[in-house]
Every structure is written in structure tokens, then in C-alpha cells.
Design an enzyme around this catalytic site. Structure first.
Site, PDB file in Angstrom:
ATOM      1  CB  SER A 299      -0.888  -0.004   1.255  1.00 14.61           C
ATOM      2  OG  SER A 299      -1.525   1.246   1.460  1.00 14.61           O
TER       3      SER A 299
ATOM      4  CE1 TYR B 218      -4.598  -2.079   4.863  1.00 21.38           C
ATOM      5  CE2 TYR B 218      -3.247  -0.164   4.341  1.00 21.38           C
ATOM      6  CZ  TYR B 218      -4.048  -1.215   3.933  1.00 21.38           C
ATOM      7  OH  TYR B 218      -4.300  -1.398   2.588  1.00 21.38           O
TER       8      TYR B 218
END
Length: 278
Positions: free
Chosen positions: A145, A158
Site C-alpha cells: 500500500s 495496517y
């Protein structure tokens, strides 16, 4: 790794394939003549996608699988590794999100996210790498990401998983290159792609309805790139066997700002994401 990757006649395994980027990758690859093994916890979504691709001229198989279940992942991996079919592409694409600052995130939720976003890709890679070596040329494609390059507040779990996946991917690529392996490794850093990840994110138990609503509305404003566009960018990079793929102008911008201001970047980026900066 030199040479273009040919998709026609190859076989790809895609996790998180029932929606979002995973489904877009499946559709695009089917159009390129790639056989598919599609994996997701959403069995209904897999069934619908398989039905959609039924006339595409490629073999489409599905498997409903909870990537947080270590034993189930191990059994599935052993089945694929021990089968007669080759494996040329492994897309470790599945991911989940977890909102809230570190002090509000429970150990259980933190571990759940790490299991799906990091440990499952590592376990699948370990189990399937020998098969991919035998099937070479082959490519492992790990979806990190932009939050595997920058670390926003409220994303401790995350970002931890996505940074870990980035580091794992880079080190594995170097190892395979030293061994002159026919398996390459690509790490993907999407920016704001319009998937359902924010809608399905876990939130702290004490989060108010307003807090949840505001967070999801902020995500909707930022997650704008259509998944098919993201899939095209990813597959163009995989075709070139690129080691790193940034998906979206926002990802390119954030990665550049982080490179220029590796410590203080958040003071520049906070306003762009609608978050508070210190």
C-alpha cells in the site's frame, strides 16, 4: 529481471479475488488468456465472478478461504503445491483494514489484521515457491500500500503489515536474484483505489456512530481510482517484471514527498488526507 512476462497460457492464483482490485485483475487476466484460481472469504462473490468469466475461454476455479485461519491456509497451500497444475503468477492481493489509534486497537484485532495482510502472504509464498520455481518464468505480486511507504496516524496495524510485506518482498527478490531464479517479485503500492476495504474495516469497540461515519466518508473522498484502472497499471508493471509499482498519482506524490522529507513528511501530507498533522 529482464524479459517481458507473457500472460497467455499461464496460470494465476489471486487472493481477495471476489471484489475490488482482485476481481479487476481476474477479469483483465482472463481477457489475456490466463487460467485462474480465485480465492476469497466471500464465497458468493467468487461464485458470481466465476459465472461472469465462464465464457472467457480460460479455466476458472474458486476456493472460499479465510486467510486468518492458519490451518485452512496450510491445507489449501499443500493442495495447490501438490497438484499437477503449474503456477506462474501469485497475487497476494487480499487485505483488511483496522481503524483507530494504537491505544484503542485490541491485541485480537491487531493480530487478525497481521494474519491476513502479512502472515498469509508469507505462508502462501513459502508453500508455493517450489511449484513456481518448477513453473518458471513466474512472478510473485504482493500488494502492499502507499501506507507501506508512509505511516499515517490511526494506521499502526495496517502500516505495520504493509511495511512488513514490502520488506519481505524486497529481501526475497534479492535472494531469488542471487540464486538466478526464474521467479521474480513485484511489490505493489496502491494509493486511493475505490474498493470496499474502508467500508468493511474493523473499528474500535468504543467508536461512536459519528466517528465511524466521518472516517468512512473521508475514505470515500480519497479512494477514487476505479479498480480496473488499477489492475491495468499493475499488470503493465508485472508484464515488465518491475520490482515496484506505484498505483495512482496520489501514490507517486506521497512516495516522492516521503523521499524528500523522510522524517517530517506527515506535516506536508496530513492536510492532503484530511487528517491532523503534528
Amino acid at each position: 529481471m529482464s524479459g517481458r512476462f507473457e500472460f497467455v497460457g499461464r496460470r494465476a492464483l489471486i487472493t481477495g479475488a471476489a471484489s475490488g482490485i482482485g476481481a479487476a485483475l481476474a477479469r483483465d487476466l482472463a481477457g489475456r488468456g490466463t487460467d485462474l484460481l480465485l480465492v476469497d472469504v466471500n464465497s458468493a462473490g467468487l461464485k458470481a465472478l466465476a459465472a461472469e468469466l465462464a465464457g472467457s475461454g480460460v479455466t476458472v476455479r474458486t476456493r472460499a478461504l479465510d486467510l486468518s485461519d492458519r490451518e485452512a491456509v496450510a491445507a489449501f497451500s499443500a493442495e495447490v503445491a501438490g497438484g499437477d497444475d503449474p503456477l506462474h503468477l501469485l497475487f497476494n492481493n487480499a487485505g483488511v483494514a483496522l481503524g483507530g489509534t494504537f491505544d484503542r486497537v485490541t491485541d485480537t484485532d491487531f493480530d487478525w489484521l497481521m494474519e491476513i495482510n502479512f502472515h498469509a502472504p508469507v505462508r502462501l509464498t513459502r508453500a508455493l515457491l517450489p511449484l513456481m520455481e518448477r513453473s518458471a518464468p513466474a512472478q510473485i505480486v504482493n500488494t502492499s500500500s502507499i501506507f507501506g511507504i508512509i505511516s499515517p496516524p490511526g494506521q499502526t496495524a495496517y502500516s505495520a503489515a504493509k511495511f512488513a510485506l514490502r520488506g519481505f518482498s524486497n529481501a526475497l527478490r534479492h535472494e531469488l536474484a542471487m540464486e538466478r531464479s526464474g521467479v521474480g517479485v513485484t511489490v505493489v503500492h496502491p494509493g486511493g483505489v475505490a474498493t470496499q476495504i474502508a467500508e468493511s474495516a474493523r473499528m474500535p469497540a468504543d467508536a461512536s456512530n459519528m466517528e465511524v461515519s466521518e472516517g468512512r466518508e473521508r475514505a470515500r473522498r480519497l479512494l477514487v481510482m476505479p479498480p480496473p484502472e488499477a489492475a491495468r497499471i499493475i499488470l503493465r508493471g508485472v508484464e515488465r517484471r518491475k520490482p515496484r509499482i506505484l498505483v495512482g498519482r496520489d501514490a507517486h506524490t506521497m512516495a516522492l514527498i516521503e523521499r524528500v522529507w523522510p522524517v517530517s513528511y506527515w506535516s506536508k501530507l496530513g492536510r492532503l488526507t484530511g487528517a491532523k498533522s503534528e
